[in-house]
Design a protein around this motif. Structure first.
Motif, PDB file in Angstrom:
ATOM      1  N   ALA A  63       0.837  -1.210   0.000  1.00 46.42           N
ATOM      2  CA  ALA A  63       0.000   0.000   0.000  1.00 46.42           C
ATOM      3  C   ALA A  63       0.866   1.252   0.000  1.00 46.42           C
ATOM      4  N   ALA A  64       1.936   1.244   0.765  1.00 44.08           N
ATOM      5  CA  ALA A  64       2.828   2.402   0.811  1.00 44.08           C
ATOM      6  C   ALA A  64       3.500   2.640  -0.536  1.00 44.08           C
ATOM      7  N   SER A  65       3.850   1.571  -1.230  1.00 43.95           N
ATOM      8  CA  SER A  65       4.497   1.753  -2.530  1.00 43.95           C
ATOM      9  C   SER A  65       3.505   2.198  -3.598  1.00 43.95           C
ATOM     10  N   VAL A  66       2.313   1.613  -3.626  1.00 42.17           N
ATOM     11  CA  VAL A  66       1.317   1.990  -4.630  1.00 42.17           C
ATOM     12  C   VAL A  66       0.860   3.434  -4.427  1.00 42.17           C
ATOM     13  N   LYS A  67       0.825   3.882  -3.197  1.00 43.49           N
ATOM     14  CA  LYS A  67       0.442   5.269  -2.917  1.00 43.49           C
ATOM     15  C   LYS A  67       1.368   6.247  -3.627  1.00 43.49           C
ATOM     16  N   GLN A  68       2.623   5.867  -3.806  1.00 42.19           N
ATOM     17  CA  GLN A  68       3.608   6.788  -4.374  1.00 42.19           C
ATOM     18  C   GLN A  68       3.346   7.148  -5.827  1.00 42.19           C
ATOM     19  N   PHE A  69       2.816   6.213  -6.628  1.00 43.11           N
ATOM     20  CA  PHE A  69       2.607   6.582  -8.023  1.00 43.11           C
ATOM     21  C   PHE A  69       1.417   7.520  -8.171  1.00 43.11           C
ATOM     22  N   ALA A  70       0.524   7.530  -7.195  1.00 46.59           N
ATOM     23  CA  ALA A  70      -0.633   8.432  -7.246  1.00 46.59           C
ATOM     24  C   ALA A  70      -0.343   9.770  -6.556  1.00 46.59           C
ATOM     25  N   GLN A  71       0.366   9.711  -5.436  1.00 48.15           N
ATOM     26  CA  GLN A  71       0.677  10.917  -4.668  1.00 48.15           C
ATOM     27  C   GLN A  71       2.117  10.843  -4.174  1.00 48.15           C
ATOM     28  N   PRO A  72       3.089  11.026  -5.063  1.00 46.70           N
ATOM     29  CA  PRO A  72       4.475  10.868  -4.638  1.00 46.70           C
ATOM     30  C   PRO A  72       4.911  11.942  -3.648  1.00 46.70           C
ATOM     31  N   ASN A  73       5.719  11.508  -2.717  1.00 48.95           N
ATOM     32  CA  ASN A  73       6.292  12.384  -1.697  1.00 48.95           C
ATOM     33  C   ASN A  73       7.779  12.047  -1.640  1.00 48.95           C
ATOM     34  N   ALA A  74       8.636  13.026  -1.804  1.00 50.62           N
ATOM     35  CA  ALA A  74      10.076  12.786  -1.916  1.00 50.62           C
ATOM     36  C   ALA A  74      10.633  11.973  -0.753  1.00 50.62           C
ATOM     37  N   ALA A  75      10.259  12.314   0.467  1.00 50.82           N
ATOM     38  CA  ALA A  75      10.781  11.590   1.633  1.00 50.82           C
ATOM     39  C   ALA A  75      10.284  10.142   1.639  1.00 50.82           C
ATOM     40  N   GLU A  76       9.025   9.923   1.273  1.00 48.13           N
ATOM     41  CA  GLU A  76       8.465   8.573   1.232  1.00 48.13           C
ATOM     42  C   GLU A  76       9.056   7.763   0.087  1.00 48.13           C
ATOM     43  N   VAL A  77       9.280   8.411  -1.053  1.00 46.99           N
ATOM     44  CA  VAL A  77       9.913   7.723  -2.187  1.00 46.99           C
ATOM     45  C   VAL A  77      11.313   7.269  -1.785  1.00 46.99           C
ATOM     46  N   ALA A  78      12.044   8.095  -1.087  1.00 43.43           N
ATOM     47  CA  ALA A  78      13.388   7.728  -0.627  1.00 43.43           C
ATOM     48  C   ALA A  78      13.329   6.498   0.284  1.00 43.43           C
ATOM     49  N   LYS A  79      12.343   6.445   1.159  1.00 42.22           N
ATOM     50  CA  LYS A  79      12.191   5.280   2.041  1.00 42.22           C
ATOM     51  C   LYS A  79      11.821   4.038   1.243  1.00 42.22           C
ATOM     52  N   MET A  80      10.963   4.198   0.229  1.00 45.05           N
ATOM     53  CA  MET A  80      10.582   3.054  -0.599  1.00 45.05           C
ATOM     54  C   MET A  80      11.775   2.542  -1.401  1.00 45.05           C
ATOM     55  N   GLU A  81      12.596   3.458  -1.908  1.00 39.81           N
ATOM     56  CA  GLU A  81      13.801   3.030  -2.625  1.00 39.81           C
ATOM     57  C   GLU A  81      14.722   2.241  -1.688  1.00 39.81           C
ATOM     58  N   VAL A  98       6.747   6.350 -10.595  1.00 40.28           N
ATOM     59  CA  VAL A  98       7.316   7.556  -9.991  1.00 40.28           C
ATOM     60  C   VAL A  98       8.531   8.003 -10.797  1.00 40.28           C
ATOM     61  N   ALA A  99       9.423   7.070 -11.110  1.00 42.49           N
ATOM     62  CA  ALA A  99      10.643   7.420 -11.842  1.00 42.49           C
ATOM     63  C   ALA A  99      10.328   7.938 -13.242  1.00 42.49           C
ATOM     64  N   ARG A 100       9.296   7.416 -13.857  1.00 36.96           N
ATOM     65  CA  ARG A 100       8.922   7.841 -15.208  1.00 36.96           C
ATOM     66  C   ARG A 100       8.299   9.233 -15.194  1.00 36.96           C
ATOM     67  N   ASN A 101       7.452   9.479 -14.219  1.00 37.01           N
ATOM     68  CA  ASN A 101       6.703  10.731 -14.180  1.00 37.01           C
ATOM     69  C   ASN A 101       7.351  11.828 -13.336  1.00 37.01           C
ATOM     70  N   TYR A 102       8.179  11.441 -12.372  1.00 37.21           N
ATOM     71  CA  TYR A 102       8.849  12.403 -11.484  1.00 37.21           C
ATOM     72  C   TYR A 102      10.317  11.997 -11.321  1.00 37.21           C
ATOM     73  N   PRO A 103      11.105  12.044 -12.377  1.00 34.85           N
ATOM     74  CA  PRO A 103      12.471  11.526 -12.314  1.00 34.85           C
ATOM     75  C   PRO A 103      13.343  12.181 -11.248  1.00 34.85           C
ATOM     76  N   ASP A 104      13.036  13.391 -10.851  1.00 35.70           N
ATOM     77  CA  ASP A 104      13.837  14.051  -9.819  1.00 35.70           C
ATOM     78  C   ASP A 104      13.612  13.472  -8.425  1.00 35.70           C
ATOM     79  N   LEU A 105      12.546  12.709  -8.245  1.00 34.40           N
ATOM     80  CA  LEU A 105      12.247  12.148  -6.926  1.00 34.40           C
ATOM     81  C   LEU A 105      13.010  10.861  -6.640  1.00 34.40           C
ATOM     82  N   VAL A 106      13.475  10.172  -7.667  1.00 34.74           N
ATOM     83  CA  VAL A 106      14.189   8.909  -7.447  1.00 34.74           C
ATOM     84  C   VAL A 106      15.688   9.145  -7.499  1.00 34.74           C
TER      85      VAL A 106
END
Length: 165
Positions: free
Chosen positions: A8-26, A100-108
């Protein structure tokens, strides 16, 4: 309940990405998912948590849990790769970070969108696998899309021949 939190935490990112959360998911994908939950050969464990006190004598298993339940697997049962439901969780995590990487490359920071390449198993025509297939086709990754489609067809053929699929 615990097993549904990270998908759920990972799927949430493609709909509502958050830089800090994306970093944790990575970090989760690179340190926990790949090489721990998912084996290097692509198979996926049922669990990385097991109840077998003789193997980890210094681990303090919580006494508030009834370890006699059906889900109190020993290490062999936890590390088994025989449950298709587990593969979908892994695919969803990778697919979400691809989006996330495709749509917000600066976040990954760890991998580009091309890195994600997991598409081995799933359960029936799982929605996430359909989205993955759509994205592979949109990206022009014909060989990858053909591979996913062939594996989906192979599963369908097996199930079509079973009395109770």
């Amino acid at each position: 309940m615990i097993r549904t939190r990270w998908p759920a935490a990972s799927v949430k990112q493609f709909a509502q990405p958050n830089a800090a959360e994306v970093a944790k998911m990575e970090q989760f994908i690179n340190q926990t998912l790949w090489g721990s939950v998912q084996n290097f050969d692509g198979t996926v464990k049922k669990s990385v948590y097991f109840y077998q006190p003789d193997l980890v004598p210094d681990y303090d298993y919580p006494s508030s849990i009834n370890w006699g339940n059906w889900w109190s697997w020993n290490q062999a049962a936890s590390y088994a790769t025989d449950r298709a439901y587990d593969y979908v969780h892994v695919i969803a995590a990778y697919w979400s970070l691809y989006r996330v990487a495709r749509n917000y490359p600066d976040l990954v920071k760890t991998h580009t969108w091309e890195w994600v390449g997991y598409a081995d198993d799933g359960l029936m025509e799982e929605t996430v696998i359909r989205y993955l297939l759509d994205d592979l086709q949109r990206e022009g990754l014909t060989a990858n899309a053909t591979l996913v489609e062939s594996r989906m067809r192979a599963r369908e053929n097996v199930w079509a021949g079973e009395r109770y699929p």
